[in-house]
Enzyme design. Structure first.
Site, short mmCIF file in Angstrom:
data_model
loop_
_atom_site.label_atom_id
_atom_site.label_comp_id
_atom_site.label_asym_id
_atom_site.label_seq_id
_atom_site.Cartn_x
_atom_site.Cartn_y
_atom_site.Cartn_z
N GLY A 150 0.94 -1.16 -0.02
CA GLY A 150 -0.02 0.02 0.08
C GLY A 150 0.94 1.23 -0.12
N GLY B 297 0.53 4.26 0.81
CA GLY B 297 0.55 5.28 1.72
C GLY B 297 1.35 4.73 2.98
N ASN C 169 6.05 9.82 -10.87
CA ASN C 169 7.08 9.11 -11.66
C ASN C 169 6.78 9.39 -13.04
OD1 ASN C 169 5.17 7.37 -12.72
ND2 ASN C 169 5.71 5.74 -11.59
N THR D 42 10.34 11.57 -10.77
CA THR D 42 11.27 10.54 -10.45
C THR D 42 11.49 9.86 -11.57
OG1 THR D 42 9.74 8.75 -9.73
CG2 THR D 42 10.80 10.30 -7.93
N GLY E 113 17.53 8.98 -11.41
CA GLY E 113 17.32 9.78 -10.14
C GLY E 113 15.83 10.84 -10.49
N THR F 19 21.59 10.21 -9.99
CA THR F 19 21.85 9.13 -8.74
C THR F 19 23.12 8.24 -9.07
OG1 THR F 19 20.95 7.97 -6.92
CG2 THR F 19 20.13 7.60 -9.22
N GLY G 139 9.63 4.35 -5.76
CA GLY G 139 9.19 5.63 -5.64
C GLY G 139 8.59 5.86 -4.02
N ASP G 140 7.70 4.84 -3.61
CA ASP G 140 7.68 4.96 -2.11
C ASP G 140 8.45 5.54 -1.13
OD1 ASP G 140 4.86 4.67 -2.99
OD2 ASP G 140 4.86 2.62 -2.54
N ASN H 31 17.31 10.13 -3.32
CA ASN H 31 17.68 9.11 -4.40
C ASN H 31 18.34 8.20 -3.86
OD1 ASN H 31 16.77 10.45 -7.06
ND2 ASN H 31 18.31 11.46 -7.07
#
Ligand SMILES: Nc1ncnc2c1ncn2[C@@H]1O[C@H](COP(=O)(O)OP(=O)(O)O)[C@@H](O)[C@H]1O
Ligand SMILES: *[C@@H]1O[C@H](CO)[C@@H](O)[C@H](O)[C@H]1NC(C)=O
Length: 314
Positions: free
Chosen positions: A43, A45, A189, A225, A230, A248, A260-261, A287
């Site tokens: 999830g 969040g 993203n 992202t 990076g 990065t 990404g999270d 990153n």
């Protein structure tokens, strides 16, 4: 009642991932044998909240789970990671969100998500969490709970001078324009940037153009992202906006699920811990945190803690 203010409050989703690995994906009506099964915590969040907590932020999660085994288990997962569960609601009206995932040996997957209890997170739940929400340093939201609840949370934060990070994931094509205006940092993203702007996003340069368009819609800052490249960071008013590509280190990725999270959780940590730091420096450090998360299999299981990271990141 909460005594101390939280650094990071996340209003968002919790999902239990049920992952089966098989040689190939089954056809309709077919039963096949797989060779591995595991349960993971996911999830968007919850992932972002757990990454912020592992870096040392004082965090609270505002979400809804079912009155069931997966819900109980998820609450324990928050506790184990030092996340406050004061505002984790349990409902008897829906099951805890689950993602049933089948992965074949080529790494392709088929996924069914049943958001369940996540969709019952309501304005009433936000009112209950208002004492924490209104005193947080940063609020983080995504789009895996009802968009109405999400927008309401962002507005409450703004009214209380709480900084907001909004991650429009999974992206919806006709996003209410108020989401842009309610975002201090709008972080997405490449595919989300493409869907929202209807511009092709296949390069750093493209990401800059799409970022400018998102900024024009009213966010204070935008981060797009770019996986192993990076991210790009944009902030400021249209005429004088600044654009930075933040590269990065190249690493050999083993599993990029949830990278990404990890990035967004880290960004929330830096915004609360070093509020005066330039956004591109926060993005550079985020990153590096997310770069560590791709070195191991799993989503939350791959997220580094403060003790696993070089001290220069703190
Ligand atoms: N192969 C990689 N090498 C180094 N860092 C990576 C790699 N893949 C992802 N990252 C880090 O994770 C962040 C998010 O990855 P990205 O693929 O853009 O997001 P998402 O998980 O939403 O697809 C990137 O900005 C980068 O910091
Ligand atoms: C962006 O994130 C979405 C989830 O919201 C994911 O499905 C997609 O594959 C990601 N795109 C890239 C380019 O990583």
């Amino acid at each position: 009642m909460t005594e101390e203010a939280f650094d990071v409050v996340v209003v968002g989703s919790c999902m239990t991932d049920l992952v089966s690995q098989a040689q190939r994906l089954p056809r309709a009506g077919e039963t096949i044998h797989g060779h591995k099964f595991f349960i993971g915590f996911g999830g968007k969040g919850a992932n972002q909240c757990i990454q912020a907590a592992r870096l040392g932020a004082k965090t609270a999660m505002v979400c809804k789970v079912g009155r069931d085994y997966f819900g109980e288990n998820y609450i324990q997962n928050f506790r184990d990671n030092g996340v406050s569960t004061e505002f984790v609601g349990q409902t008897a009206d829906a099951a805890t969100g689950v993602a049933s995932i089948i992965v074949n040996d080529a790494g392709e997957n088929a996924i069914v998500i049943v958001a369940g209890a996540n969709m019952l997170l309501s304005g009433e739940d936000l009112q209950h969490a208002l004492p924490a929400l209104s005193r947080a340093k940063v609020l983080v939201c995504q789009l895996e709970v009802s968009p109405d609840t999400t927008l309401q949370a962002l507005r409450l934060a703004q009214e209380n001078n709480v900084k907001t990070i909004f991650n429009p994931a999974p992206a919806i094509p006709d996003l209410d324009p108020d989401f842009y205006r309610a975002s201090d940092v709008f972080c997405c993203n490449e595919s989300e940037a493409q869907l929202l702007t209807e511009m092709a996003v296949a390069s750093i340069e493209d990401a800059g153009h799409a970022g400018r368009e998102l900024l024009r819609r009213g966010c204070r800052s935008v981060i797009v992202t770019l996986g192993s490249q990076g991210c790009v960071v944009l902030s400021g008013q249209e005429a004088s906006s600044m654009l930075h590509h933040v590269p990065t280190e190249t690493v050999t990725a083993v599993d990029t699920t949830g990278a990404g999270d990890s990035f967004i959780g880290a960004l929330a940590f830096y915004m609360t811990t070093f509020p005066e730091m330039p956004l591109q420096e926060m993005a550079s450090r985020a990153n590096q945190v997310a770069g560590v998360s791709v070195l191991k299999i799993g989503t939350q299981a791959s997220y580094p803690s403060k003790k696993d990271l070089p001290s220069k990141l703190f």
